[in-house]
Design an enzyme around this catalytic site. Structure first.
Site, PDB file in Angstrom:
ATOM      1  N   GLU A 121      20.561  39.474  79.161  1.00 32.59           N
ATOM      2  CA  GLU A 121      20.744  40.881  78.797  1.00 32.59           C
ATOM      3  C   GLU A 121      19.996  41.081  77.485  1.00 32.59           C
ATOM      4  O   GLU A 121      20.440  40.626  76.430  1.00 32.59           O
ATOM      5  CB  GLU A 121      22.234  41.202  78.653  1.00 32.59           C
ATOM      6  CG  GLU A 121      22.496  42.632  78.204  1.00 32.59           C
ATOM      7  CD  GLU A 121      23.967  42.891  77.868  1.00 32.59           C
ATOM      8  OE1 GLU A 121      24.870  42.305  78.517  1.00 32.59           O
ATOM      9  OE2 GLU A 121      24.212  43.693  76.945  1.00 32.59           O
TER      10      GLU A 121
ATOM     11  N   ARG B  58      18.659  46.676  70.783  1.00 31.83           N
ATOM     12  CA  ARG B  58      18.950  46.680  69.338  1.00 31.83           C
ATOM     13  C   ARG B  58      17.716  46.304  68.543  1.00 31.83           C
ATOM     14  O   ARG B  58      17.661  46.470  67.339  1.00 31.83           O
ATOM     15  CB  ARG B  58      20.052  45.681  69.021  1.00 31.83           C
ATOM     16  CG  ARG B  58      21.414  46.228  69.390  1.00 31.83           C
ATOM     17  CD  ARG B  58      22.460  45.160  69.282  1.00 31.83           C
ATOM     18  NE  ARG B  58      23.396  45.320  70.354  1.00 31.83           N
ATOM     19  CZ  ARG B  58      24.517  44.642  70.467  1.00 31.83           C
ATOM     20  NH1 ARG B  58      24.836  43.744  69.586  1.00 31.83           N
ATOM     21  NH2 ARG B  58      25.322  44.874  71.478  1.00 31.83           N
TER      22      ARG B  58
ATOM     23  N   LYS C  90      31.478  46.704  82.363  1.00 26.81           N
ATOM     24  CA  LYS C  90      31.491  45.844  81.184  1.00 26.81           C
ATOM     25  C   LYS C  90      32.786  46.187  80.441  1.00 26.81           C
ATOM     26  O   LYS C  90      33.139  47.366  80.327  1.00 26.81           O
ATOM     27  CB  LYS C  90      30.272  46.166  80.321  1.00 26.81           C
ATOM     28  CG  LYS C  90      30.320  45.607  78.906  1.00 26.81           C
ATOM     29  CD  LYS C  90      28.954  45.707  78.262  1.00 26.81           C
ATOM     30  CE  LYS C  90      29.033  45.587  76.748  1.00 26.81           C
ATOM     31  NZ  LYS C  90      27.944  44.776  76.197  1.00 26.81           N
TER      32      LYS C  90
HETATM   33  C1  3PG Z   1      27.493  43.094  73.313  1.00 30.75           C
HETATM   34  O1  3PG Z   1      26.716  44.000  73.092  1.00 30.75           O
HETATM   35  O2  3PG Z   1      27.796  42.791  74.473  1.00 30.75           O
HETATM   36  C2  3PG Z   1      28.151  42.404  72.192  1.00 30.75           C
HETATM   37  O3  3PG Z   1      27.612  42.712  70.974  1.00 30.75           O
HETATM   38  C3  3PG Z   1      28.261  40.954  72.362  1.00 30.75           C
HETATM   39  O4  3PG Z   1      29.308  40.600  71.549  1.00 30.75           O
HETATM   40  P1  3PG Z   1      29.328  39.219  70.792  1.00 30.75           P
HETATM   41  O5  3PG Z   1      28.167  39.249  69.829  1.00 30.75           O
HETATM   42  O6  3PG Z   1      30.643  39.160  70.095  1.00 30.75           O
HETATM   43  O7  3PG Z   1      29.150  38.152  71.820  1.00 30.75           O
END
Ligand code: 3PG
Length: 213
Positions: A42, A46, A130
């Protein structure tokens, strides 16, 4: 569940990735994920160049499940499709983006955590959501509580999942796969420590396999 969702379920984990230098890192990172038994990525919007990263990974590993994360606009859905991405993950539930993905025939996993989100997702005909941010929204206890009225959904929790708590999530039958950035930390990517990423992937796959026995 559609074929893509079933394949995501078989893999059991989904690395959430931010790539600041896709030209340098996307290729070797996709090699590492595949070598670690996690042929799914994924790639979040960002960082600029998420679509470039997806394009590089798809060209290098056509069978890999490469998709986009942190999708906030329909333009990003278009960029994902143009790059050969196979799925879209959104942090929240935006019916406009979900409907746009449905029109375009690309699987969307929208972030949902509340009964209102789930109800809206039900009306949109979704099957896999999700659950984000998982730990911060009540974790496994909330996922289980939500599955009582909304037993039609499977979820992909992300947010606060790591090697320590992966087993308890993976053992829950409502959960199709667990997402997390812990498999591809920024530091390991920028330092090119691909062996460590392979190791994190292998450990994750092993934990999921054990938890599902
Ligand atoms: C996401 O966008 O799915 C999260 O930021 C992932 O979360 P994590 O960094 O705590 O794994």
């Amino acid at each position: 569940m559609n074929e893509l969702q079933k394949r995501v379920g078989e893999i059991g984990v989904v690395p959430v990735i931010k790539l600041t230098n896709p030209q340098r890192d996307a290729g070797p990172l996709s090699d590492a994920l595949c070598a670690g038994g996690v042929p799914v990525a994924e790639i979040t919007f960002r960082a600029a160049g998420a679509d470039e990263a997806m394009r590089i990974m798809v060209e290098r590993h056509p069978d890999m499940l490469v998709g986009a994360g942190t999708v906030l606009t329909t333009e990003q859905v278009d960029k994902t499709i143009a790059a050969g991405g196979k799925f879209v993950v959104t942090p929240g539930l935006d019916p406009e983006i979900v409907k746009y993905c449905q029109e375009k025939g690309i699987t969307c996993f929208p972030g949902c955590t509340t009964p209102t989100d789930y109800h809206t997702a039900y009306k949109l005909g979704l099957e896999v959501l999700k659950f984000f941010p998982a730990e911060q929204s009540g974790g496994l206890a909330k996922i289980k509580a939500m599955s009582a009225p909304f037993s039609m959904f499977k979820v992909m929790p992300t947010g606060g999942i790591n090697l320590k708590n992966l087993a308890e999530y993976a053992a829950c039958p409502v959960i199709v796969a667990c997402g997390g950035s812990y498999m591809c930390p920024d530091k390991l990517i920028t330092e090119g420590k691909w062996d460590e990423i392979i190791d994190l992937c292998k450990k994750s796959v092993e934990i999921v396999k054990e938890a599902r026995k």
